[in-house]
Design an enzyme around this catalytic site. Structure first.
Site, PDB file in Angstrom:
ATOM      1  CG  ASN A  42      55.445  -6.068 -33.947  1.00 20.77           C
ATOM      2  OD1 ASN A  42      56.331  -6.438 -34.845  1.00 20.77           O
ATOM      3  ND2 ASN A  42      55.015  -6.861 -33.360  1.00 20.77           N
ATOM      4  CG  HIS A 128      51.364 -15.261 -36.891  1.00 19.14           C
ATOM      5  ND1 HIS A 128      50.502 -15.474 -35.957  1.00 19.14           N
ATOM      6  CD2 HIS A 128      52.577 -14.724 -36.443  1.00 19.14           C
ATOM      7  CE1 HIS A 128      51.057 -14.728 -34.897  1.00 19.14           C
ATOM      8  NE2 HIS A 128      52.325 -14.179 -35.139  1.00 19.14           N
ATOM      9  CD  GLU A 170      52.144 -14.223 -41.725  1.00 20.09           C
ATOM     10  OE1 GLU A 170      52.843 -13.307 -41.703  1.00 20.09           O
ATOM     11  OE2 GLU A 170      52.444 -15.296 -41.279  1.00 20.09           O
ATOM     12  CB  SER A 174      55.186 -11.904 -39.032  1.00 16.21           C
ATOM     13  OG  SER A 174      55.194 -13.289 -38.830  1.00 16.21           O
ATOM     14  CG  ASP A 199      47.470 -12.218 -40.666  1.00 17.64           C
ATOM     15  OD1 ASP A 199      47.761 -11.127 -40.461  1.00 17.64           O
ATOM     16  OD2 ASP A 199      47.660 -13.073 -39.833  1.00 17.64           O
ATOM     17  CG  HIS A 202      53.697  -7.751 -39.575  1.00 15.95           C
ATOM     18  ND1 HIS A 202      54.268  -7.239 -38.526  1.00 15.95           N
ATOM     19  CD2 HIS A 202      53.367  -8.999 -39.262  1.00 15.95           C
ATOM     20  CE1 HIS A 202      54.450  -8.108 -37.533  1.00 15.95           C
ATOM     21  NE2 HIS A 202      53.760  -9.256 -38.025  1.00 15.95           N
ATOM     22  CE  LYS A 233      51.863  -8.104 -34.657  1.00 21.12           C
ATOM     23  NZ  LYS A 233      51.626  -9.556 -35.097  1.00 21.12           N
TER      24      LYS A 233
HETATM   25  C1  LIG Z   1      51.158 -10.531 -34.758  1.00 16.98           C
HETATM   26  C2  LIG Z   1      50.187 -11.430 -35.622  1.00 16.98           C
HETATM   27  C3  LIG Z   1      49.249 -11.978 -35.611  1.00 16.98           C
HETATM   28  C4  LIG Z   1      48.285 -11.804 -33.872  1.00 16.98           C
HETATM   29  O1  LIG Z   1      48.149 -10.577 -33.744  1.00 16.98           O
HETATM   30  P1  LIG Z   1      47.729  -9.974 -32.240  1.00 16.98           P
HETATM   31  O2  LIG Z   1      47.171  -8.844 -32.314  1.00 16.98           O
HETATM   32  O3  LIG Z   1      49.200  -9.752 -31.757  1.00 16.98           O
HETATM   33  O4  LIG Z   1      47.299 -11.098 -31.480  1.00 16.98           O
HETATM   34  C5  LIG Z   1      48.446 -12.580 -36.385  1.00 16.98           C
HETATM   35  N1  LIG Z   1      48.936 -12.875 -37.489  1.00 16.98           N
HETATM   36  C6  LIG Z   1      50.112 -12.295 -37.836  1.00 16.98           C
HETATM   37  C7  LIG Z   1      50.882 -12.424 -39.278  1.00 16.98           C
HETATM   38  C8  LIG Z   1      50.941 -11.571 -37.024  1.00 16.98           C
HETATM   39  O5  LIG Z   1      52.195 -11.059 -37.202  1.00 16.98           O
END
Ligand SMILES: *Cc1c(COP(=O)(O)O)cnc(C)c1O
Length: 380
Positions: A42, A128, A170, A174, A199, A202, A233
């Site tokens: 990522n 997620h 999101e 993801s 969220d 990404h 990421k």
């Molecule tokens: C990776 C991810 C998270 C968690 O983030 P980290 O910093 O890796 O703990 C939360 N939400 C989504 C959609 C993700 O892909």
């Protein structure tokens, strides 16, 4: 019982194992003694191992040491933490922001704090695991709407008399790489007096020159929009954040358990995140390179007759029929010098190969990926 569980997983091809790399994150990685082209990270902008952020981390280590020693509410935070929060707020266009130790922690802390037991949560079915866990930790009534279905969301919002209402999605999903209709969801939230929690894990560093999905959709921010994101990421560092109104942030400081009851992030990590945001803002060409790679990869896959989504995101799944297909294809790619992992249940319902693109990939790398896929998927 544990042994039997592992046995069942193994028989279904669903046993997971950890395979650590023996090198920095990057365009290629060393895994199990083999040098592989890395389509499994990522780290979309190639920042994780570069001097841009590691140099700042080293400087911060000299100034502040490593361990934070306590929670932010005690002596754990240093001036860099506050500086990062002001920078995130400016980057995301909000009044304030709050840093968490990971994106996972941000979701499992902020969601239960915001969705009180009098309230209701409306969550996309493909959200997620960290969102799902945050919802489970909340005392609110929980509704799951069909992936991306505004009509189903509207129906559920209409039927609920609870307050506060929190809609969670999101922006870039993801495992599928598609983009939610944030504009449409935002309208529904307004009509039903609901808070919107997006969220942007990404989308940060990827959409709208890196600023994320709200900027991408040109949505004017207001006090009812809460942006969550991660530094882990595209920003190449570690940690999560919430960007929102001053009131919401102050409320979270006083109620988000993952902030209150966990030791703060190390200063070098915070310095790395600061450097990453500066870099993304100052180097739009790197984000543009990522998008050129995304477009190039999707074009080549389409030429192979592979169905790809139409979103400008770095996650490109190739759906397959069975877990065995996914494992076979991933294994055959490895034999051709490519790491593109099989994603299986329970992470997703439908097995897939998940390709993650990076600004570090060259045209040759992407050509090698598509040529290898043509061989192993059996396309003309
Ligand atoms: C990776 C991810 C998270 C968690 O983030 P980290 O910093 O890796 O703990 C939360 N939400 C989504 C959609 C993700 O892909």
């Amino acid at each position: 019982m544990y042994t039997a569980y592992l046995q069942r997983l193994s028989e279904a091809g669903l046993l997971r194992t950890i395979a650590d790399r023996n090198c920095p994150q990057g365009r290629t990685i060393l895994r199990g003694g083999a040098q592989l082209l890395n389509f499994a990270s990522n780290d979309y902008l190639g920042l994780a191992a570069g001097n841009v952020i590691t140099g700042e981390a080293r400087r911060a280590m000299a100034d502040f040491g490593l361990g934070a020693g306590a929670s932010r509410l005690l002596s754990g935070g240093c001036t860099l933490h506050g500086e990062l929060e002001r920078k995130v707020a400016a980057f995301k266009g909000t009044e304030a922001a709050l840093v968490f130790n990971s994106g996972y922690t941000a979701n499992v802390s902020a969601i239960p704090a915001l969705a009180t037991k009098e309230g209701a949560i409306f969550s996309d079915e493909l959200n997620h695991a960290s969102i799902v866990d945050g919802c489970r930790l909340s005392g609110a009534e929980r509704f799951v709407y069909r992936h991306g279905s505004l009509s189903h969301l509207a129906e559920l919002l209409q039927a609920s008399t609870r307050t506060p209402k929190l809609v969670i999605t999101e922006s870039v999903f993801s495992m599928d790489g598609d983009v939610a209709d944030i504009g449409g969801i935002c309208e529904l939230c307004k009509a039903h007096n609901a808070l919107l929690y997006v969220d942007d894990a990404h989308a940060t560093g990827v959409l709208a020159g890196g600023r994320g999905s709200l900027a991408y959709f040109n949505i004017p921010l207001d006090d009812n929009i809460i942006q969550m994101g991660t530094f882990s990421k595209a920003l190449g560092s570690m940690g999560g954040f919430i960007a929102a109104s001053g009131t919401i942030i102050e409320y979270l400081v006083n109620s988000a358990r993952g902030l209150i009851y966990s030791t703060a992030l190390p200063a070098p990590v915070v310095a790395a995140s600061l450097a990453a945001i500066d870099y993304v803002q100052g180097n739009p060409d790197v984000v543009a390179t990522l998008h050129a790679n995304i477009a190039n990869c999707k074009r080549l896959l389409q030429l192979l007759g592979i169905h790809v989504h139409d979103a400008p995101t770095a996650i490109v799944p190739i759906y397959v029929e069975t877990v065995a297909d996914a494992l076979r294809i991933s294994g055959q790619l490895t034999a051709r010098g490519i790491y593109a992992p099989a994603i299986r249940p329970p992470t997703v319902k439908q097995p897939r190969i998940r390709i993650s693109l990076s600004a570090l990939h060259s045209d040759e790398d992407i050509k090698h990926l598509s040529a290898s896929l043509a061989e192993v998927i059996g396309c003309p």
